[in-house]
Design an enzyme around this catalytic site. Structure first.
Site, PDB file in Angstrom:
ATOM      1  N   HIS A 135      10.304 -15.464  28.203  1.00  0.00           N
ATOM      2  CA  HIS A 135      11.341 -15.789  29.166  1.00  0.00           C
ATOM      3  C   HIS A 135      12.242 -16.852  28.616  1.00  0.00           C
ATOM      4  O   HIS A 135      12.115 -17.558  27.946  1.00  0.00           O
ATOM      5  CB  HIS A 135      10.249 -16.445  30.244  1.00  0.00           C
ATOM      6  CG  HIS A 135       9.735 -15.488  30.969  1.00  0.00           C
ATOM      7  ND1 HIS A 135       8.509 -14.883  30.743  1.00  0.00           N
ATOM      8  CD2 HIS A 135       9.664 -14.955  32.542  1.00  0.00           C
ATOM      9  CE1 HIS A 135       8.021 -13.958  31.664  1.00  0.00           C
ATOM     10  NE2 HIS A 135       8.867 -14.274  32.830  1.00  0.00           N
ATOM     11  N   LYS A 139      11.470 -21.976  32.483  1.00  0.00           N
ATOM     12  CA  LYS A 139      10.352 -21.449  33.152  1.00  0.00           C
ATOM     13  C   LYS A 139       9.223 -22.738  33.170  1.00  0.00           C
ATOM     14  O   LYS A 139       9.010 -23.341  32.069  1.00  0.00           O
ATOM     15  CB  LYS A 139       9.730 -20.189  32.592  1.00  0.00           C
ATOM     16  CG  LYS A 139       8.588 -20.001  33.369  1.00  0.00           C
ATOM     17  CD  LYS A 139       8.422 -18.054  33.179  1.00  0.00           C
ATOM     18  CE  LYS A 139       7.102 -17.609  33.695  1.00  0.00           C
ATOM     19  NZ  LYS A 139       7.238 -17.547  35.289  1.00  0.00           N
TER      20      LYS A 139
END
Ligand SMILES: NC(=O)C1=CN([C@@H]2O[C@H](COP(=O)(O)OP(=O)(O)OC[C@H]3O[C@@H](n4cnc5c(N)ncnc54)[C@H](O)[C@@H]3O)[C@@H](O)[C@H]2O)C=CC1
Ligand SMILES: O=C(O)C1=N[C@H](C(=O)O)C[C@H](O)C1
Length: 249
Positions: A135, A139
């Site tokens: 990701h 995040k």
């Protein structure tokens, strides 16, 4: 006579997903945005909504859901961080509201939902499974909600097939080198600028491996699932976990 549009509120509206949801709902036939709110805002404008979409933060989502259920608002939730304990709390909150629907999906992208389903199907045929999720570096949570959900689905399939944990001869190593164990599935998290949301599910067996990979290249990938969720949650009472249930997969 034309039907009136479904009135939608968005929580987390100034965030990456919330902004994308506001744009998607505004562009969708039969839906309209009536409230776009973020942390610190007064929630009173939500009284104009029928369905509220929540893409906020694991720390605040349970309070938000309590508010929505108490105010008879259907909810579509993409925020991560749902343990079995949280789901049980939600079911109790919903019990006195039999017509109210809450849909929680760890991932609203069609391909991610399919990848999880394929992984669950494959699980019983392989000795070992591991997950790598990748990701963007903004995040907040690791591992991702999608990877946790995938690992639980694989774990359930392995348990049903009576499989023991996969063979692993590691006897020494640095903490974290073998990932975090969810069920008996090691999950490895990568965070890099430039990424959006990606998952690889790796299976190993006798003389072969199988890799299932999904890539969200843009946050618009989540929007068809979110819009489907908004349209379906009004006639789907109770708690639904996973978009696969709405897609009838
Ligand atoms: N289910 C899915 O398909 C997807 C889920 N997500 C999840 O959605 C969540 C949000 O992700 P991003 O938009 O990237 O984060 P973000 O940090 O860009 O946006 C979150 C927004 O929510 C606001 N916020 C925080 N607490 C709040 C509260 N209690 N009430 C109202 N607003 C609040 C923040 O101020 C921020 O503007 C994360 O949990 C992420 O993992 C993200 C992408 C897809
Ligand atoms: O934070 C994100 O970006 C994402 N969060 C969800 C998750 O934790 O699985 C869904 C998707 O992976 C994007």
């Amino acid at each position: 006579m034309t039907e009136s549009p479904i009135r939608v509120g968005v929580l987390g509206a100034r965030g990456r997903m919330g902004q994308t949801v506001v744009d998607a709902v505004e562009g969708a036939p039969g839906l309209e945005v009536v409230a776009a709110l973020d942390a610190g805002d007064d929630f009173a404008p939500l009284s104009a909504a029928q369905v509220v979409v929540d893409f906020t933060h694991p720390d605040g989502v349970m309070d938000n859901l309590k508010y929505l259920v108490e105010h008879d608002l259907h909810a579509v939730v993409g925020t991560t961080g749902f343990s079995e304990e949280r789901l049980a709390t939600l079911r109790s909150l919903l019990a006195p509201k039999p017509s109210l629907g809450v849909l929680i999906a760890p991932n609203f992208a069609l391909g991610a939902v399919l990848a999880m389903r394929f992984a669950a199907q494959a699980a019983k045929f392989y000795q070992s499974a591991e997950i790598i999720e990748l990701h963007h570096n903004r995040k907040a949570d690791a591992p991702s909600g999608t990877a946790s959900h995938t690992a639980r689905m694989i774990g359930a399939a392995r348990k049903a097939a009576g499989l023991e944990p996969g063979p692993d001869a590691t006897t020494s190593g640095l903490d974290g080198a073998r990932g975090a164990l969810i069920e008996d599935v090691p999950v490895h998290s990568v965070r890099l600028p430039g990424l959006v949301a990606h998952e690889e599910i790796l299976f190993g067996g006798v003389g072969e491996t199988l890799t299932i990979r999904h890539d969200s290249l843009d946050r618009t990938s989540f929007m068809p699932g979110v819009l489907l969720g908004v349209r379906s949650v009004v006639s789907r009472p109770g708690l639904t976990v996973g978009l696969e249930n709405v897609l009838d997969l």
